[in-house]
Structure formats: C-alpha cells, structure tokens
Design an enzyme around this catalytic site. Structure first.
Site, short mmCIF file in Angstrom:
data_model
loop_
_atom_site.label_atom_id
_atom_site.label_comp_id
_atom_site.label_asym_id
_atom_site.label_seq_id
_atom_site.Cartn_x
_atom_site.Cartn_y
_atom_site.Cartn_z
N ALA A 95 0.69 -0.94 0.25
CA ALA A 95 0.07 0.33 0.20
C ALA A 95 1.24 1.35 -0.23
O ALA A 95 2.44 0.93 0.13
CB ALA A 95 -0.86 0.33 1.32
N GLU A 115 -5.66 -4.82 -8.42
CA GLU A 115 -5.40 -5.46 -6.85
C GLU A 115 -7.08 -5.20 -6.35
O GLU A 115 -6.92 -6.19 -5.18
CB GLU A 115 -4.74 -3.79 -6.36
CG GLU A 115 -3.32 -4.42 -7.05
CD GLU A 115 -2.31 -3.02 -6.85
OE1 GLU A 115 -1.21 -3.75 -6.53
OE2 GLU A 115 -2.30 -1.95 -6.21
C1 5RP Z 1 0.88 -0.84 -6.82
C2 5RP Z 1 -0.03 -0.77 -4.90
C3 5RP Z 1 1.35 -1.59 -4.45
O1 5RP Z 1 0.67 -1.90 -3.73
C4 5RP Z 1 1.76 0.21 -4.19
O2 5RP Z 1 1.51 1.12 -4.98
C5 5RP Z 1 3.12 0.02 -3.23
O3 5RP Z 1 4.03 -0.39 -3.48
P1 5RP Z 1 5.47 -0.58 -3.41
O4 5RP Z 1 5.59 -2.21 -2.70
O5 5RP Z 1 6.10 0.26 -4.23
O6 5RP Z 1 6.02 0.86 -1.78
O7 5RP Z 1 -0.51 -0.73 -5.23
O8 5RP Z 1 -0.47 -0.35 -7.98
#
Ligand code: 5RP
Length: 237
Positions: A95, A115
C-alpha cells in the site's frame, strides 16, 4: 532469529519491506489459493513464495499485474486466472498509505484495478509495508484514479472543478497505460477526511473505472520498521 542477514547495502525502508513480506508469507498454508499484489514490497513476498515452493509448498496464485506475473513465473510459482477459482484464500499486497483504521491508498504502481478485484475476491487480505506508509490521515500520497482514455478530458475537467488537482500520469514522457489499457489521474488532495465518500463520489463520474481508495478491505497490516514488526488488525464494525 532475524528473517535474513542485515547488509550495508539494504536501507531501513527496504529492510522494513522485506521483514513485513517474510512475516506475511508465514500465513500461507499448503493447498491455498493466494493473491499476489504488486510493487516493491510484494517483490519480497514473491521471492519468498518461490523459495517455499522449491521446498515443497503447493499453492496456486492469482496475479494482480503483468510485472507480478513475470516475477512469479521466474520464481517457479504456479499462476491461475481469477476466473479459474471461486475464491482466493489469502491475498498479500502493499500500500502507499495506511491509516489506523486500515483504510489505504493504493495504485502507486498502477495496478489498483486488478488489485481491488483480487482483494474483493479474497477471504483474507494482508497488507505489508515499511513504517513510512503509516499515516494519521490519507491524502499526502497522490490518489490514483483509473480512467478510460475515451473522453478522459471531461473527467479531467470535472476533477479540476472539484479542486482535486488531477495530473495525468506519465512514464518516460508518454501517458502511462495500465494493464487494462486505461490511464491514471493522480489527485493531489493533501488531506482526505472522508475516504469512503470520496471513493463513491469519484466512481459516479462517467469514465472513472476505479480509485486507489481501499477501505474495509485489508483485514490486517504487517508494518515493519527495520526488523521490528507491528501488526494492526481491522476492527469489525
Ligand atoms: C501498486 C500498489 C502497491 O502496492 C503500492 O504502490 C505500494 O508499492 P511499494 O510496495 O512499491 O511501495 O498499490 O498498484
């Protein structure tokens, strides 16, 4: 016992991501159907699941993005389509922001639509994150909104009129395209006081496919600062 050896080239955020990912992987059981989210935190889950599969874990996974599918295949993980299963036992995802009630912003990596669909098809959802993702109020992270390209200028104007400061996401100078061929408008709001209401209002705009507001979805968040883990469970109201 630490999950892995600390090395100099791994910073505290990366360590938090890996720690939370390895902890979440402990919730995966033999025979499960598992949803795999997307992003740099989920990267560690996929690698860990790949190791467990090599050690004899038999599971089927549903992917939320082309990048997750590619890595999962590389790691020897069996992938199925969402349409091949009635429900997913457990989904692990990252997230961009998480508030104390486990409302979150997702979609920084552009995979918000799949997602959310995978999450809504899951019996249990676990979010994983390093501690920098925990916030009191959502909105500092630009809120991704997935929009159909056809007629998108009207959507943009409506968002501007609502003072939501939309920016069309670009990558390498071109308009970013999601796995579904849509575009993303990132809303620079600052503070989202009523995330659920904003989510519903945005979805009433013709052409908006999905928003990155995920409320009432995650059952648990595993947050790690370095190797220190905090587990937050959503209260059922
Ligand atoms: C992708 C997402 C990811 O879960 C979110 O951006 C977190 O990414 P990261 O783990 O690279 O910080 O929602 O659509």
């Amino acid at each position: 016992m630490p999950y892995f050896e600390m090395t100099n080239d791994i910073d505290i955020k990366d360590l938090g991501k890996k720690t939370s990912a390895y902890k979440a992987a402990e919730y995966i059981e033999q025979g499960m159907t598992v949803g795999l989210g997307s992003g740099s935190t989920v990267f560690h889950v996929i690698v860990r699941v790949g190791e467990l599969v090599k050690e004899g874990l038999e599971i089927k996974c549903v992917s939320t993005s082309s990048s997750t599918s590619a890595l999962a295949k590389e790691c020897g993980i069996k992938l199925i389509e969402l349409s091949e299963t009635d429900s997913i036992d457990l989904t692990i995802d990252g997230a961009d922001e998480i508030d104390p009630k486990l409302c979150g912003i997702k979609g920084g990596g552009g995979a918000l639509l799949f997602e959310k669909i995978v999450a809504l098809n899951s019996k249990k959802n676990i979010w994983i994150a390093d501690s920098s993702k925990l916030v009191d109020t959502l909105g500092k992270f630009p809120l991704p909104v997935e929009v159909i390209p056809f007629g998108h200028r009207r959507v943009f104007r409506i968002l501007e009129d609502k003072n939501l400061n939309p920016v069309i996401r670009k990558r390498d100078g071109s308009i970013y395209q999601t796995d579904s061929g849509n575009l993303i408008m990132d809303l620079n709001i600052g503070t989202i006081s009523e995330p659920d209401k904003l989510d519903k209002d945005l979805k009433l705009i013709n052409g908006v496919v999905e928003t990155g507001i995920f409320c009432g979805i995650a059952d648990m968040a595993i947050i790690a600062e370095g190797e220190a883990i905090e587990v937050i469970v959503r209260s059922q109201q």
